[in-house]
Design an enzyme around this catalytic site. Sequence first.
Site, PDB file in Angstrom:
ATOM      1  N   ASP A 247       0.835  -1.209   0.000  1.00  0.00           N
ATOM      2  CA  ASP A 247       0.000   0.000   0.000  1.00  0.00           C
ATOM      3  C   ASP A 247       0.869   1.258   0.000  1.00  0.00           C
ATOM      4  O   ASP A 247       0.344   2.384  -0.058  1.00  0.00           O
ATOM      5  CB  ASP A 247      -1.011  -0.002   1.151  1.00  0.00           C
ATOM      6  CG  ASP A 247      -0.371  -0.107   2.526  1.00  0.00           C
ATOM      7  OD1 ASP A 247       0.867  -0.203   2.619  1.00  0.00           O
ATOM      8  OD2 ASP A 247      -1.139  -0.093   3.518  1.00  0.00           O
ATOM      9  N   SER A 248       2.210   1.070  -0.004  1.00  0.00           N
ATOM     10  CA  SER A 248       3.123   2.183  -0.280  1.00  0.00           C
ATOM     11  C   SER A 248       2.804   2.810  -1.631  1.00  0.00           C
ATOM     12  O   SER A 248       3.224   3.923  -1.921  1.00  0.00           O
ATOM     13  CB  SER A 248       4.576   1.705  -0.262  1.00  0.00           C
ATOM     14  OG  SER A 248       4.742   0.575  -1.094  1.00  0.00           O
TER      15      SER A 248
ATOM     16  N   ASP B  18      -0.855  -6.161   0.239  1.00  0.00           N
ATOM     17  CA  ASP B  18      -1.317  -5.524   1.477  1.00  0.00           C
ATOM     18  C   ASP B  18      -2.840  -5.417   1.492  1.00  0.00           C
ATOM     19  O   ASP B  18      -3.454  -5.014   0.492  1.00  0.00           O
ATOM     20  CB  ASP B  18      -0.786  -4.088   1.551  1.00  0.00           C
ATOM     21  CG  ASP B  18       0.542  -3.979   2.269  1.00  0.00           C
ATOM     22  OD1 ASP B  18       0.760  -4.740   3.226  1.00  0.00           O
ATOM     23  OD2 ASP B  18       1.347  -3.127   1.860  1.00  0.00           O
TER      24      ASP B  18
ATOM     25  N   LYS C 137      -0.883  -9.481   3.300  1.00  0.00           N
ATOM     26  CA  LYS C 137      -0.104  -8.882   4.399  1.00  0.00           C
ATOM     27  C   LYS C 137      -0.993  -7.934   5.204  1.00  0.00           C
ATOM     28  O   LYS C 137      -1.714  -7.125   4.628  1.00  0.00           O
ATOM     29  CB  LYS C 137       1.120  -8.141   3.855  1.00  0.00           C
ATOM     30  CG  LYS C 137       1.968  -7.504   4.964  1.00  0.00           C
ATOM     31  CD  LYS C 137       3.366  -7.122   4.497  1.00  0.00           C
ATOM     32  CE  LYS C 137       3.464  -5.813   3.776  1.00  0.00           C
ATOM     33  NZ  LYS C 137       3.023  -4.635   4.553  1.00  0.00           N
TER      34      LYS C 137
ATOM     35  N   GLU D 190      -1.055  -5.482   8.971  1.00  0.00           N
ATOM     36  CA  GLU D 190      -0.193  -4.805   9.946  1.00  0.00           C
ATOM     37  C   GLU D 190      -0.782  -4.888  11.342  1.00  0.00           C
ATOM     38  O   GLU D 190      -1.956  -4.561  11.538  1.00  0.00           O
ATOM     39  CB  GLU D 190      -0.045  -3.320   9.566  1.00  0.00           C
ATOM     40  CG  GLU D 190       0.645  -3.100   8.235  1.00  0.00           C
ATOM     41  CD  GLU D 190       0.834  -1.612   7.911  1.00  0.00           C
ATOM     42  OE1 GLU D 190       0.536  -0.760   8.779  1.00  0.00           O
ATOM     43  OE2 GLU D 190       1.288  -1.322   6.792  1.00  0.00           O
TER      44      GLU D 190
ATOM     45  N   GLU E  16       9.642  -4.085  10.124  1.00  0.00           N
ATOM     46  CA  GLU E  16      10.085  -2.807   9.534  1.00  0.00           C
ATOM     47  C   GLU E  16      10.679  -1.916  10.622  1.00  0.00           C
ATOM     48  O   GLU E  16      10.047  -1.688  11.672  1.00  0.00           O
ATOM     49  CB  GLU E  16       8.889  -2.105   8.866  1.00  0.00           C
ATOM     50  CG  GLU E  16       9.278  -0.752   8.269  1.00  0.00           C
ATOM     51  CD  GLU E  16       8.251  -0.161   7.323  1.00  0.00           C
ATOM     52  OE1 GLU E  16       7.246  -0.842   7.012  1.00  0.00           O
ATOM     53  OE2 GLU E  16       8.450   0.994   6.908  1.00  0.00           O
TER      54      GLU E  16
HETATM   55  O1  KIV Z   1       3.573  -1.077   1.580  1.00  0.00           O
HETATM   56  C1  KIV Z   1       4.774  -1.375   1.550  1.00  0.00           C
HETATM   57  O2  KIV Z   1       5.485  -1.155   0.569  1.00  0.00           O
HETATM   58  C2  KIV Z   1       5.349  -2.002   2.719  1.00  0.00           C
HETATM   59  C3  KIV Z   1       6.847  -2.075   2.796  1.00  0.00           C
HETATM   60  C4  KIV Z   1       7.394  -0.772   3.236  1.00  0.00           C
HETATM   61  C5  KIV Z   1       7.307  -3.192   3.621  1.00  0.00           C
HETATM   62  O3  KIV Z   1       4.650  -2.413   3.595  1.00  0.00           O
END
Ligand code: KIV
Length: 275
Positions: free
Chosen positions: A53-54, A92, A120, A122, A189
């Site tokens: 989600d970056s 994510d 993924k 969090e 992280e």
């Molecule tokens: O969203 C993302 O790119 C991430 C990385 C920074 C691990 O979670």
Amino acid sequence: MTYLAPNHQAPITLSTLAKYKKVGEKFSCLTCYEASFAHLMGQAGIDTILVGDSLGMVVQGQSSTLPVTVADMVYHTQNVARANSHALIMTDLPFMSYATLTDAVANARAVMQAGANVVKIEGGSELAEIVQVLANNGVPTCVHLGLTPQSVNVFGGYKVQGKTDAQAEKLLKDCEILVNAGASMILLECVPASLAKTVTEKFAVPVIGIGAGADTDGQVLVMHDMLGVYTRKPAKFVKDFLKDDGNETGDILGAFVNYHNSVKNGSFPSIEHTF
Ligand code: KIV
């Protein structure tokens, strides 16, 4: 510079990563959000791709990951999955899309049907029920601990986590609960390297690090960061693989190969990228 086999190598699965862990072989991971780069990552042999989600920050220009939607994640996962049949694809679940069990199940289904192999999420022990239900329904999870960007408003910024004994102890306990609940992978992280080493040695599942030192089983970087495409000051753990270390031609495939090889041979991350 040696270019590895093109995008028709055997698919990397969780079993492959388990085998790597057993024999101490490191694995590479990069974020990716679209087909052309996903194809190049296949040619470079990158082991795992994170549709992170970056993308909210590096693709959409948002100031955090919070505005990203499930529809965004589905769209970008589809684009990546069409172009790369080699890497294990992790996607994510975005902010607040797994706040309830019902939402977690529906949204995990959406990204898995879009082409993800792993979802993924969090957080810590509060995710145990979600992890268990997803595992029972054929959805492997990677649990992301340490600096969790979706909680930036709780942390008050992007800061190293797990520095005190109490924080480190809590992170270890969270990992234990989540692995017992069925988590298939751990992502750490921005935590001290010594803590990441302990987690990696303690748990049988593959552990990926970003800003977590050299001892995790795998390493991940945001693709734009490792190509030196910065919209903000790069973090300490970032290395520009397009510019650095013998990539004389400055080509993107070369940067991906260089990154993959540097992770595999343990030369990245070095002490300068480590907390
Ligand atoms: O969203 C993302 O790119 C991430 C990385 C920074 C691990 O979670």
